[in-house]
Design a protein around this motif. Structure first.
Motif, mmCIF file in Angstrom:
data_model
loop_
_atom_site.group_PDB
_atom_site.id
_atom_site.type_symbol
_atom_site.label_atom_id
_atom_site.label_comp_id
_atom_site.label_asym_id
_atom_site.label_seq_id
_atom_site.Cartn_x
_atom_site.Cartn_y
_atom_site.Cartn_z
ATOM 1 N N SER A 2 -4.118 -6.951 5.777
ATOM 2 C CA SER A 2 -5.325 -7.192 6.572
ATOM 3 C C SER A 2 -6.227 -5.954 6.582
ATOM 4 N N GLU A 3 -7.498 -6.192 6.873
ATOM 5 C CA GLU A 3 -8.445 -5.073 6.887
ATOM 6 C C GLU A 3 -8.161 -4.107 8.025
ATOM 7 N N ALA A 4 -7.358 -4.559 9.014
ATOM 8 C CA ALA A 4 -7.005 -3.669 10.120
ATOM 9 C C ALA A 4 -5.903 -2.692 9.711
ATOM 10 N N THR A 5 -5.261 -2.935 8.571
ATOM 11 C CA THR A 5 -4.204 -2.025 8.101
ATOM 12 C C THR A 5 -4.796 -0.640 7.868
ATOM 13 N N PRO A 6 -4.123 0.425 8.349
ATOM 14 C CA PRO A 6 -4.671 1.769 8.116
ATOM 15 C C PRO A 6 -4.902 2.023 6.620
ATOM 16 N N PHE A 7 -5.984 2.733 6.330
ATOM 17 C CA PHE A 7 -6.343 2.951 4.929
ATOM 18 C C PHE A 7 -5.250 3.701 4.167
ATOM 19 N N SER A 8 -4.556 4.620 4.849
ATOM 20 C CA SER A 8 -3.480 5.366 4.166
ATOM 21 C C SER A 8 -2.395 4.411 3.677
ATOM 22 N N LEU A 182 -11.625 7.543 7.636
ATOM 23 C CA LEU A 182 -12.792 7.513 6.743
ATOM 24 C C LEU A 182 -13.767 6.412 7.169
ATOM 25 N N PRO A 183 -15.029 6.757 7.329
ATOM 26 C CA PRO A 183 -15.998 5.743 7.755
ATOM 27 C C PRO A 183 -16.497 4.919 6.561
ATOM 28 N N LEU A 184 -15.654 3.990 6.087
ATOM 29 C CA LEU A 184 -16.024 3.196 4.909
ATOM 30 C C LEU A 184 -16.086 1.723 5.290
ATOM 31 N N ASP A 185 -17.094 1.026 4.788
ATOM 32 C CA ASP A 185 -17.116 -0.417 5.043
ATOM 33 C C ASP A 185 -16.142 -1.111 4.082
ATOM 34 N N ASP A 186 -15.956 -2.410 4.276
ATOM 35 C CA ASP A 186 -14.909 -3.110 3.529
ATOM 36 C C ASP A 186 -15.113 -3.041 2.018
ATOM 37 N N LEU A 187 -16.344 -3.173 1.588
ATOM 38 C CA LEU A 187 -16.618 -3.148 0.155
ATOM 39 C C LEU A 187 -16.283 -1.768 -0.424
ATOM 40 N N GLU A 188 -16.678 -0.732 0.303
ATOM 41 C CA GLU A 188 -16.430 0.625 -0.177
ATOM 42 C C GLU A 188 -14.923 0.931 -0.177
ATOM 43 N N ARG A 190 -12.583 -1.199 -0.728
ATOM 44 C CA ARG A 190 -12.075 -1.908 -1.912
ATOM 45 C C ARG A 190 -12.330 -1.074 -3.168
ATOM 46 N N ARG A 191 -13.530 -0.503 -3.231
ATOM 47 C CA ARG A 191 -13.883 0.292 -4.427
ATOM 48 C C ARG A 191 -13.016 1.555 -4.519
ATOM 49 N N VAL A 192 -12.727 2.144 -3.359
ATOM 50 C CA VAL A 192 -11.899 3.366 -3.386
ATOM 51 C C VAL A 192 -10.456 3.002 -3.775
ATOM 52 N N LEU A 193 -9.965 1.874 -3.284
ATOM 53 C CA LEU A 193 -8.619 1.436 -3.683
ATOM 54 C C LEU A 193 -8.577 1.203 -5.193
ATOM 55 N N ASP A 194 -9.613 0.599 -5.732
ATOM 56 C CA ASP A 194 -9.680 0.388 -7.189
ATOM 57 C C ASP A 194 -9.667 1.726 -7.926
ATOM 58 N N GLU A 195 -10.378 2.696 -7.364
ATOM 59 C CA GLU A 195 -10.428 4.013 -8.020
ATOM 60 C C GLU A 195 -9.052 4.685 -7.979
ATOM 61 N N GLY A 196 -8.309 4.455 -6.886
ATOM 62 C CA GLY A 196 -6.942 4.991 -6.817
ATOM 63 C C GLY A 196 -6.082 4.391 -7.917
ATOM 64 N N GLN A 197 -6.237 3.100 -8.141
ATOM 65 C CA GLN A 197 -5.464 2.453 -9.213
ATOM 66 C C GLN A 197 -5.893 3.000 -10.574
ATOM 67 N N ARG A 198 -7.181 3.257 -10.698
ATOM 68 C CA ARG A 198 -7.674 3.834 -11.944
ATOM 69 C C ARG A 198 -7.086 5.237 -12.160
ATOM 70 N N ALA A 199 -7.001 6.007 -11.067
ATOM 71 C CA ALA A 199 -6.436 7.363 -11.156
ATOM 72 C C ALA A 199 -4.975 7.304 -11.629
ATOM 73 N N PHE A 200 -4.204 6.400 -11.053
ATOM 74 C CA PHE A 200 -2.816 6.267 -11.495
ATOM 75 C C PHE A 200 -2.745 5.839 -12.953
ATOM 76 N N ALA A 201 -3.606 4.880 -13.339
ATOM 77 C CA ALA A 201 -3.594 4.407 -14.734
ATOM 78 C C ALA A 201 -3.931 5.557 -15.679
ATOM 79 N N MET A 202 -4.806 6.450 -15.249
ATOM 80 C CA MET A 202 -5.185 7.565 -16.123
ATOM 81 C C MET A 202 -4.037 8.567 -16.265
#
Ligand code: HEM
Length: 218
Positions: A2-8, A182-188, A190-202
């Motif tokens: 859920s979106e209420a889950t802490p970002f960490s 972090l003051p991020l809206d839901d879309l942002e 999502r984008r940061v989570l995608d970037e984390g996956q990209r970082a691991f893939a790299m």
């Protein structure tokens, strides 16, 4: 989740499977299992130098940034430690023979792009490396010391020694608190989570190139 889950928690879950892949990658397993020579460790450490140079070269600007600023902590800086390790492992001319592998060049370029244009995306890269170094990095240090007879917490493994972080568990707790605030809206988010996956893939892509260069003896 859920979106209420802490970002960490979100970023940890989003990258959990890739973490297992990185940890169990052939290069890591072979190198830490003692199947490769010390030159594999030299090569890997040299590649890290390009990655940390990209992570750390824009800290002056990033430390002023409202999003990324709180993550910029001088005690995390690794470039000088890597330079000391490389001088010990390879010699004073370590820089002359050092080239980034294609995966390293792509990874460093992506970090630099985020550091320049997208501070929230930069945090995904910061998390992937520094929180990992404070965790599994300690396993790598102990193994490298034993395998290649390197001085305990000394030259050759200084990259893994965070003298300025007295209590890594407390530091990681605080770090996760910063992620959660972090003051991020839901879309942002999502984008940061995608970037984390990209970082691991790299990171995995780099391990694959290193595995090609250092096939374990059959
Ligand atoms: C966390 C081991 C490779 C990134 C951890 C933890 C362990 C570990 C035991 C949990 C620590 C804790 O819960 O406080 C290892 C081992 C590795 C390895 C043994 C290789 C032999 C990597 C790589 C990356 C990475 C290659 C990415 C480049 C992370 C991150 C965390 C972490 C970001 C923090 C997860 C979180 O709590 O949010 N690692 N790791 N690790 N590792 Fe690794």
């Amino acid at each position: 989740m859920s979106e209420a889950t802490p970002f960490s928690k979100q970023i940890r879950s989003a990258t959990e499977q890739q973490h297992a892949e990185a940890e169990n990658s052939r290069f890591m397993s072979d190198m830490l299992g003692g199947a490769l020579g010390v030159d594999s460790y030299h090569r890997y450490t040299g590649q890290l130098w390009f990655i940390y140079r990209a992570l750390e070269s824009r800290w002056d600007t990033l430390s002023e940034d409202p999003i990324a600023g709180p993550f910029i902590r001088p005690e995390l800086a690794r470039t000088a430690e890597l330079e000391r390790d490389l001088a010990h492992l390879i010699g004073p001319d370590w820089r002359a023979g050092l080239e980034p592998l294609p995966a390293t060049a792509a990874y460093s370029a992506r970090i630099d792009e985020c550091a320049r244009d997208w501070p929230a995306g930069y945090i995904a890269h910061h998390y992937t490396r520094y929180l990992g170094d404070l965790s599994g990095g300690q396993v790598i240090r102990g193994t490298a010391e034993k395998l290649w007879n390197l001085p305990h917490r000394g030259d050759g493994v200084r990259f893994y020694v965070f003298d300025g972080v007295g209590n890594p568990a407390a530091f990681k707790r605080e770090y996760r608190g910063l992620l959660d605030q972090l003051p991020l809206d839901d879309l942002e988010r999502r984008r940061v989570l995608d970037e984390g996956q990209r970082a691991f893939a790299m990171n995995t892509a780099l391990f694959q190139e290193l595995a090609q260069e250092f096939p374990a003896a059959q």
